[in-house]
Each structure stands twice: as structure tokens, then as C-alpha cells.
Design an enzyme around this catalytic site. Structure first.
Site, mmCIF file in Angstrom:
data_model
loop_
_atom_site.group_PDB
_atom_site.id
_atom_site.type_symbol
_atom_site.label_atom_id
_atom_site.label_comp_id
_atom_site.label_asym_id
_atom_site.label_seq_id
_atom_site.Cartn_x
_atom_site.Cartn_y
_atom_site.Cartn_z
ATOM 1 N N GLY A 192 -7.268 -6.250 -4.263
ATOM 2 C CA GLY A 192 -6.710 -6.756 -3.016
ATOM 3 C C GLY A 192 -6.286 -8.210 -3.096
ATOM 4 N N SER A 230 -3.707 -9.052 -5.022
ATOM 5 C CA SER A 230 -2.284 -8.993 -5.356
ATOM 6 C C SER A 230 -1.942 -9.284 -6.803
ATOM 7 C CB SER A 230 -1.526 -9.969 -4.459
ATOM 8 O OG SER A 230 -0.557 -9.268 -3.792
ATOM 9 N N ASP A 263 3.006 -10.192 -0.127
ATOM 10 C CA ASP A 263 2.397 -10.532 -1.422
ATOM 11 C C ASP A 263 3.380 -11.277 -2.320
ATOM 12 O OD1 ASP A 263 0.381 -9.052 -0.333
ATOM 13 O OD2 ASP A 263 0.718 -7.286 -1.566
ATOM 14 N N ASP A 297 2.901 -7.394 7.877
ATOM 15 C CA ASP A 297 4.190 -7.700 7.227
ATOM 16 C C ASP A 297 5.198 -6.569 7.369
ATOM 17 O OD1 ASP A 297 2.744 -6.159 5.382
ATOM 18 O OD2 ASP A 297 3.238 -7.407 3.640
ATOM 19 N N GLU A 326 8.996 -3.538 -6.310
ATOM 20 C CA GLU A 326 7.777 -2.811 -5.926
ATOM 21 C C GLU A 326 8.097 -1.613 -5.033
ATOM 22 O OE1 GLU A 326 4.298 -4.819 -5.817
ATOM 23 O OE2 GLU A 326 3.192 -3.075 -5.109
HETATM 24 C C1 GLA Z 1 -1.095 -4.802 0.855
HETATM 25 C C2 GLA Z 1 0.425 -4.810 0.886
HETATM 26 C C3 GLA Z 1 0.942 -5.966 1.742
HETATM 27 C C4 GLA Z 1 0.278 -5.963 3.121
HETATM 28 C C5 GLA Z 1 -1.242 -5.857 2.993
HETATM 29 C C6 GLA Z 1 -1.937 -5.670 4.313
HETATM 30 O O1 GLA Z 1 -1.567 -5.929 0.188
HETATM 31 O O2 GLA Z 1 0.925 -4.938 -0.423
HETATM 32 O O3 GLA Z 1 2.336 -5.879 1.843
HETATM 33 O O4 GLA Z 1 0.805 -4.939 3.920
HETATM 34 O O5 GLA Z 1 -1.613 -4.767 2.168
HETATM 35 O O6 GLA Z 1 -1.864 -6.819 5.102
#
Ligand code: GLA
Length: 400
Positions: free
Chosen positions: A138, A140, A186, A49, A174
Site C-alpha cells: 500500500g 505504491s 499514486d 482519486d 497502469e
Molecule cells: C490505490 C490506488 C489509488 C487510490 C488508493 C485509494 O492505492 O492505486 O489510485 O485509489 O488505492 O485511495
């Protein structure tokens, strides 16, 4: 064994309401309202991203719930069922950045700040949050916390912001307010979540499409290694910086393209001499991961979960090898999953460095996969991981 299985939603919402009444009172003339925003898993597209690439996240049926109400006295009051820290501040004290003493509440306060800047509406608010996602694993939880606050403020003020605007506001909170250099995935995954659909997000636009996911043909298993993601922040920021440097080198030695994810392997070869080995591998992950996301999205459209699963496996190999964001626990758990009957594919999810992995399963395979992976993992690390099957969620909104 299934320790991750969450508190039923109704009990969680009851607990949030009880806390709201206890801490803030229950004025009949001025009732609170309840909101939800989902967490996400990312099927393919690791660390693309912030490189202007394509990602394939899915909002899940777990996330963060909030009871919220506006205040007319300019106070902001935040509570969480999962965190001891309670924050009571004057809205006038909110500047452009969070403060260490606000802890987790920096996320909702950052949303309030962004919302107020965007709309000019500066009434304070009070909120109690609670969630059924494993925190900081992980999936979010922070984006869900941001989106639920934004959805709540939007509804309470009746501003009817578009979901894309809500996602961008949350992303700014963020990066600008809290200071994490994440990409947009996310916040977009949570804000644009839709029942039965995976989001194919082209981060360079951003542009997106919703792609159907068939829960009768494939289930998403989350495997929590319980390994804390201690290096996630420093490791993440280091990857962002390395990608920026690799992009600069490619711009001068190959072609001038706007994003690292737009380059080809031929461009990389052309610039190989100018890059050190580490930068070359980081860039190679980004470039090859784009191909995997595209192949994964095409497979999803055909409901070909075998090919999609193969992209997950290859994504994990590249994230572990070239990008070095895996760890022993994630390697062992994904490899044990891959070796189990009925698994289409498996990879780390989120930034990596610990936390959760995902596996795509043929429905019915759950029991055997969990038994096998638990045993392998326990023998190796002396820890029993937690498992849960997540479903595609319906996206954020107000709860009736
Ligand atoms: C975290 C970041 C996202 C993305 C992922 C990896 O979750 O918050 O923006 O970069 O890592 O894909």
C-alpha cells in the site's frame, strides 16, 4: 523489532550496479545512469482519486531505484533485485497490453510503450530495479516503478517531459497497459514529490498545491500488518464500479455533477430511496471524506497536527464502516496506535484490505508506540508487525 528498516540507500544502489554489470556488462563508452522515484503514503482522502475528489499524499524517502541504459538493437531487458523473473524481449513484440509472462516487468514495459507512443522514440533499454519499500503493502511500489522508468527514459532520450506528463503517462500505463483501474493519486504523488511538502491534489482538474509538512512537529510512522492484500484487486475494482453506479443514480435523482466527490449529503438523502444500502454507504464515504481532506489540508497549513490526526481517525472509521476496505488487522493496529501516548491519529493507507497503516506521531513517541502496538497486535494475531518512520522525500530524479 524494526524489521522494515530498509537497506541503506548506498548499499542498495551498489547492489543494483553490481547486478547491472553482471547481467549487461559495463561499457565505458556507453555507461548506465541511475534514477530514483519515491513511494507515497496518503494522509487523508481514501478512495477519492477515481471519484474526482481531493487527496493529500506525501512522497516518502523510500522508493524504487534503477540503473538504466538505452539499447540500439531494439531489445528490452528488465531485472529486479526483489523478483526472480528476468525479462528479455524484442521491442517489436510490445502491443497495447502487458502479457502474463512479463509479470512485474509489465510496468516498465508499459512505460516504454507509452513513452514511445508519446515521443516517437522507440529505442530499447536495459534496466535493473531495486527498492526499499515493502512491496505490495500500500505504499505504491508499482507507481514508483513506473515513475522511475519514465524519468529514466526521459533523461536518457533528453526529452525533458514535464512531471505532470510523466505522471499521466504512468497512469495510462497502469490503467491501459497493465489493466488496473486506479485513480491518478499514486503516479502524481511520486512524480510531483517535493522536499518537505505534502501534495494537495484536486484529482478533478487535475490541479495541485504543495503544502509544507513540519518534521520537527510530526513524524509519520508506517505500521505493516504483514497481512497480504489478497482481496485488494477484486475489492478495489468492485468499489470503482459501485461508485460509478451511485454516481449515475445521483445524476438522475439529485443533480447532474461531473464527479461523485462533488455531491453533498443533502443530494445523497434526496436519492436515498433509489439506492440500495451498500451504494448509499459507499457514496457517503466519498462525500464525507472530501470534508476530511479539506479539513486535513487546512490543518496542515496551520501546522495543527492534532486536527489533522483527528481527520485520519475519522477517515479510518469511514473507510472501515461505510467503504468496507479495512480488515481486522488494520482495525486493531490503528486502534492500538490511537490509544498510545503521543499519537495524533492513525488510518489505513493505500487501497486497504491488508498491508500497511500509518500513524502521525509527536517526535520522541516512537519507542513507546511501537512497544505498545507490537504487544497488542502480537497477543491478538500471534504476529509482530513491522514499523518504520518515513520522511517526506525529495521526489524523483537522477542520482549523482
Ligand atoms: C490505490 C490506488 C489509488 C487510490 C488508493 C485509494 O492505492 O492505486 O489510485 O485509489 O488505492 O485511495
Amino acid at each position: 523489532m524494526l524489521e522494515m528498516t530498509a537497506t541503506p540507500r548506498s548499499r542498495l544502489v551498489d547492489a543494483i550496479e553490481a547486478r547491472f554489470r553482471a547481467d549487461f556488462g559495463d561499457a565505458r563508452a556507453h555507461p548506465f545512469r541511475r534514477f530514483f522515484a519515491p513511494g507515497r503514503i496518503n494522509l487523508v482522502g481514501a478512495h477519492l482519486d477515481y471519484n474526482g475528489g481531493d487527496v493529500l499524499p506525501m512522497a516518502v524517502d523510500r522508493g524504487i531505484y534503477a540503473a538504466m541504459r538505452l539499447r540500439s538493437d531494439g531489445r528490452i531487458r528488465c531485472r529486479s533485485l526483489d523478483q526472480d523473473l528476468a525479462v528479455d524481449i524484442d521491442a517489436n513484440d510490445v502491443g497495447a497490453r502487458t502479457r502474463p509472462e512479463w509479470g512485474w516487468a509489465g510496468y516498465p514495459i508499459g512505460i516504454w510503450h507509452g513513452f514511445q507512443q508519446r515521443t516517437g522514440l522507440g529505442a530499447g533499454f536495459e534496466a535493473v530495479f531495486g527498492g526499499d519499500l515493502p512491496i505490495a503493502s500500500g505504499l505504491s511500489s508499482s507507481a514508483a516503478l513506473e515513475i522511475v522508468t519514465a524519468i529514466g527514459l526521459d533523461a536518457l532520450h533528453g526529452t525533458s517531459l514535464e512531471r505532470q506528463q510523466i505522471a499521466l503517462l504512468a497512469h495510462r500505463a497502469e490503467t491501459g497497459f497493465v489493466g488496473v483501474r486506479c485513480g491518478i493519486m499514486d503516479q502524481f504523488a511520486s512524480a510531483l514529490g517535493r522536499s518537505g511538502k505534502v501534495l494537495l491534489l484536486h484529482c478533478a482538474g487535475p490541479r495541485w498545491e504543495h503544502v509544507p509538512f513540519d518534521p520537527e512537529a510530526c513524524e509519520v510512522l508506517v505500521l505493516d500488518t504483514k497481512k497480504p492484500r489478497t482481496l485488494a484487486k477484486s475489492g478495489f475494482n468492485e468499489r470503482v464500479a459501485q461508485c460509478a453506479t451511485a454516481h449515475e443514480i445521483l445524476r438522475t435523482h439529485a443533480r447532474d455533477l461531473p464527479h461523485l466527490a462533488s455531491y453533498t449529503l443533502a443530494d445523497l438523502e434526496q436519492s436515498r430511496e433509489a439506492m440500495d444500502e451498500v451504494l448509499f454507504r459507499r457514496a457517503r464515504h466519498v462525500v464525507t471524506e472530501m470534508g476530511r481532506t479539506r479539513a486535513g489540508a487546512a490543518a496542515l497549513l496551520r501546522h495543527d497536527y492534532t486536527t489533522l490526526g483527528a481527520q485520519l481517525d475519522a477517515s479510518h472509521r469511514s473507510a472501515a464502516g461505510d467503504y468496507e476496505v479495512s480488515c481486522e488487522e488494520l482495525d486493531v493496529i490503528t486502534s492500538a496506535a490511537r490509544g498510545s501516548e503521543g499519537v495524533f491519529g492513525s488510518r489505513l493507507t493505500g487501497a486497504g484490505f491488508g498491508g500497511c497503516a500509518i500513524a502521525l506521531l509527536r517526535p520522541g513517541a516512537f519507542g513507546d508506540v511501537v512497544a505498545k502496538v507490537s504487544e497488542v497486535f502480537r497477543q491478538r494475531f500471534g504476529v509482530v508487525p513491522a514499523f518504520d518512520v518515513l520522511r517526506v522525500g525529495a521526489g524523483p530524479g537522477e542520482i549523482d
